[in-house]
Write a protein that holds these residues in place. Structure first.
Motif, PDB file in Angstrom:
ATOM      1  N   ARG A 115       0.863  -1.182   0.000  1.00 49.36           N
ATOM      2  CA  ARG A 115       0.000   0.000   0.000  1.00 49.36           C
ATOM      3  C   ARG A 115       0.897   1.229   0.000  1.00 49.36           C
ATOM      4  O   ARG A 115       1.764   1.375   0.874  1.00 49.36           O
ATOM      5  CB  ARG A 115      -0.915  -0.006   1.210  1.00 49.36           C
ATOM      6  N   VAL A 152      -0.269   0.678  -9.743  1.00 52.45           N
ATOM      7  CA  VAL A 152      -1.533  -0.060  -9.724  1.00 52.45           C
ATOM      8  C   VAL A 152      -1.379  -1.393 -10.456  1.00 52.45           C
ATOM      9  O   VAL A 152      -1.835  -2.448  -9.990  1.00 52.45           O
ATOM     10  CB  VAL A 152      -2.667   0.779 -10.364  1.00 52.45           C
ATOM     11  N   HIS A 175      -0.383  -2.772  -6.245  1.00 50.20           N
ATOM     12  CA  HIS A 175      -0.390  -1.983  -5.016  1.00 50.20           C
ATOM     13  C   HIS A 175      -1.716  -1.241  -4.833  1.00 50.20           C
ATOM     14  O   HIS A 175      -2.345  -0.812  -5.807  1.00 50.20           O
ATOM     15  CB  HIS A 175       0.733  -0.943  -5.037  1.00 50.20           C
ATOM     16  N   ASP A 176      -2.145  -1.079  -3.579  1.00 49.19           N
ATOM     17  CA  ASP A 176      -3.183  -0.106  -3.249  1.00 49.19           C
ATOM     18  C   ASP A 176      -2.530   1.271  -3.282  1.00 49.19           C
ATOM     19  O   ASP A 176      -1.430   1.450  -2.734  1.00 49.19           O
ATOM     20  CB  ASP A 176      -3.742  -0.356  -1.843  1.00 49.19           C
ATOM     21  N   ILE A 228      -9.565   2.774   2.902  1.00 45.44           N
ATOM     22  CA  ILE A 228      -9.140   1.372   2.983  1.00 45.44           C
ATOM     23  C   ILE A 228     -10.226   0.460   2.407  1.00 45.44           C
ATOM     24  O   ILE A 228      -9.938  -0.498   1.671  1.00 45.44           O
ATOM     25  CB  ILE A 228      -8.816   0.997   4.440  1.00 45.44           C
ATOM     26  N   ARG A 265     -12.385   1.154   0.090  1.00 46.50           N
ATOM     27  CA  ARG A 265     -12.401   1.269  -1.375  1.00 46.50           C
ATOM     28  C   ARG A 265     -11.190   0.596  -2.008  1.00 46.50           C
ATOM     29  O   ARG A 265     -11.273   0.115  -3.145  1.00 46.50           O
ATOM     30  CB  ARG A 265     -12.492   2.739  -1.776  1.00 46.50           C
ATOM     31  N   PHE A 266     -10.045   0.585  -1.301  1.00 47.34           N
ATOM     32  CA  PHE A 266      -8.898  -0.185  -1.795  1.00 47.34           C
ATOM     33  C   PHE A 266      -9.295  -1.653  -1.953  1.00 47.34           C
ATOM     34  O   PHE A 266      -9.036  -2.285  -2.982  1.00 47.34           O
ATOM     35  CB  PHE A 266      -7.719  -0.122  -0.813  1.00 47.34           C
ATOM     36  N   LYS A 267      -9.905  -2.189  -0.917  1.00 48.56           N
ATOM     37  CA  LYS A 267     -10.205  -3.626  -0.879  1.00 48.56           C
ATOM     38  C   LYS A 267     -11.336  -4.007  -1.825  1.00 48.56           C
ATOM     39  O   LYS A 267     -11.246  -5.011  -2.538  1.00 48.56           O
ATOM     40  CB  LYS A 267     -10.559  -4.025   0.562  1.00 48.56           C
ATOM     41  N   LYS A 325     -10.566  -1.568  -5.622  1.00 49.68           N
ATOM     42  CA  LYS A 325      -9.218  -1.277  -6.149  1.00 49.68           C
ATOM     43  C   LYS A 325      -9.183   0.141  -6.709  1.00 49.68           C
ATOM     44  O   LYS A 325      -8.603   0.417  -7.763  1.00 49.68           O
ATOM     45  CB  LYS A 325      -8.818  -2.294  -7.225  1.00 49.68           C
ATOM     46  N   GLU A 326      -9.812   1.055  -5.985  1.00 47.53           N
ATOM     47  CA  GLU A 326      -9.958   2.436  -6.444  1.00 47.53           C
ATOM     48  C   GLU A 326      -8.800   3.291  -5.949  1.00 47.53           C
ATOM     49  O   GLU A 326      -8.439   3.239  -4.769  1.00 47.53           O
ATOM     50  CB  GLU A 326     -11.273   3.002  -5.922  1.00 47.53           C
ATOM     51  N   VAL A 327      -8.240   4.063  -6.848  1.00 51.34           N
ATOM     52  CA  VAL A 327      -7.192   5.012  -6.483  1.00 51.34           C
ATOM     53  C   VAL A 327      -7.847   6.261  -5.900  1.00 51.34           C
ATOM     54  O   VAL A 327      -8.744   6.851  -6.512  1.00 51.34           O
ATOM     55  CB  VAL A 327      -6.327   5.389  -7.701  1.00 51.34           C
ATOM     56  N   ALA A 374      -0.131   2.663   5.346  1.00 50.58           N
ATOM     57  CA  ALA A 374       0.658   2.418   4.140  1.00 50.58           C
ATOM     58  C   ALA A 374       2.022   1.830   4.501  1.00 50.58           C
ATOM     59  O   ALA A 374       2.516   1.979   5.622  1.00 50.58           O
ATOM     60  CB  ALA A 374       0.840   3.721   3.358  1.00 50.58           C
TER      61      ALA A 374
END
Length: 417
Positions: free
Chosen positions: A3, A30, A34-35, A122, A124-126, A129-131, A168
């Motif tokens: 991350r 990406v 990586h997140d 966090i 939205r990462f999971k 997979k949004e930046v 991170a």
């Protein structure tokens, strides 16, 4: 997979072509799995333009409205970068400081971060997979609900704080230089890039004149042990291995550095002014009568030197302030002359501070003595000296700044081999 928080400064996002280049850097990370959260500054020169608009509108403008205006620069950059990422097929969303929220104090134009809620990022990462493309430099005061800004260089602080909030693995600060150097390469062409530097050393370099990082961002990294990697945004994104170690400088805990050099770097600042008060009565409370009014005026005092006369009845006191505060400091001291009781005031604005920094000084004697001898050999007069465990600073005539920096850089073996 890891991350990352990636921060891009104003020169890195100065126009649409550079924003697209930033988007390619992000895509590389990406694609590596990586997140990614991204923190952006306003386009180069935009914040200065917004500040001038506020001043032109009214010299005595409302600080709350000032923040509302100057925070808009980052919002433009974040939106454009999110659009550029979406055009590359990457899920991305822009976030303003209040939307996360980044909670701050209510000191408009110089707010401090109190708390960041990272759970939604966090999530939205999971799940997506949004930046997250986040406006740096800004937040919100929870009591007033008003937008706040963090002061110059505040995007660095935003980035490190967000890295801590989303847990991170590292915070990458992309800038227009490829790392932290032993001194300014424009002054010393032989200056070399450091592969690693301890938080403490970087904190001293940043506070003593190095412009690479804002001091508060380094403090945050040190407190939370968040590694910070300074690297160039102008390296071609496609030439960098996302799983390797690109050129740059890792700022980390001292324990992660195999062996500290005695001296890590040389910093300097020409933004200094000297004030000397002559023939002050040497009695308890005099120092308080001088520095109390300066503190009330929010003027930071740096180097302080006191000389007591032979009879012990009078003393001379010299100190330095930022050049930008010189006029206010002089006026403050002049107004308090009756209370202080000095005979005359001498001032100088053509001075510079040169500092030698290194954690290795803790275990080596005579480091400062070598510098004093080397400067004397160059006929450079020292006006004042301050020391701490891992640095010492000398105040000299500004005309000798470059000569002093080059002399000390060579003296401590920092020239590139």
């Amino acid at each position: 997979m890891g991350r990352l928080v990636m921060k891009f400064g104003g020169t890195s996002v100065a126009n649409l072509d550079r924003i697209r280049n930033v988007a390619r850097h992000i895509k590389r990370e990406v694609d590596a799995g990586h997140d990614v959260a991204v923190v952006v500054s306003a386009m180069a020169g935009k914040t200065n333009e917004l500040v001038e608009w506020c001043r032109d509108a009214s010299a005595l403008h409302d600080a709350r409205e000032y923040d509302a205006v100057v925070a808009s620069g980052e919002q433009v950059t974040a939106g454009l970068l999110a659009i550029a990422l979406q055009a590359m097929g990457i899920e991305a969303r822009s976030w303003q400081g209040w939307q996360i929220p980044i909670k701050t104090s209510d000191a408009h134009a110089s707010a401090r971060i109190l708390d960041i809620e990272g759970s939604e990022l966090i999530h939205r990462f999971k799940d997506r997979k949004e930046v997250a493309v986040i406006c740096g430099f800004q937040g919100i005061n929870p009591q007033t609900g008003r937008i706040t800004t963090l002061g110059r260089g505040g995007s660095d602080t935003s980035a490190v704080a967000i890295a801590v909030a989303v847990r991170a693995d590292r915070c990458d600060i992309y800038t227009d230089v490829d790392g932290v150097y032993t001194t300014d390469p424009r002054v010393v062409p032989k200056a070399r890039r450091l592969d690693r530097i301890a938080f403490e050393d970087m904190l001293e370099l940043a506070s003593l004149g190095a412009k690479v990082l804002q001091v508060r961002s380094v403090e945050l990294g040190m407190v939370h042990n968040m590694p910070i990697f300074v690297r160039s945004s102008f390296d071609k994104p496609e030439d960098i291995d996302a799983h390797g170690t690109p050129p740059g400088t890792l700022i980390c805990s001292e324990e992660e550095i195999m062996e500290n050099h005695v001296v890590t770097g040389i910093a300097f600042s020409k933004d200094e002014a000297q004030i000397s008060l002559r023939q002050i009565e040497d009695k308890p409370g005099v120092a308080a009568s001088i520095f109390g009014p300066l503190a009330e005026a929010n003027i930071n005092v740096d180097m302080i030197v006191q000389n007591v006369s032979e009879d012990g009845k009078a003393t001379d006191l010299t100190f330095t302030v930022p050049a930008s505060d010189y006029d206010r400091a002089r006026d403050t001291i002049t107004s308090a002359k009756t209370r202080i009781g000095y005979a005359r005031i001498d001032t100088a604005t053509d001075v510079a501070k040169v500092s030698v920094i290194g954690s290795g000084m803790r275990s080596h004697a005579g480091v400062a003595a070598k510098a004093f001898a080397a400067l004397a050999a160059r006929n450079i007069n020292i006006r004042a000296i301050t020391t701490s465990e891992i640095k010492f600073s000398v105040l000299i005539d500004a005309a000798y700044t470059e000569l002093a920096v080059r002399t000390l850089h060579t003296l401590y073996g920092l020239d590139q081999v």
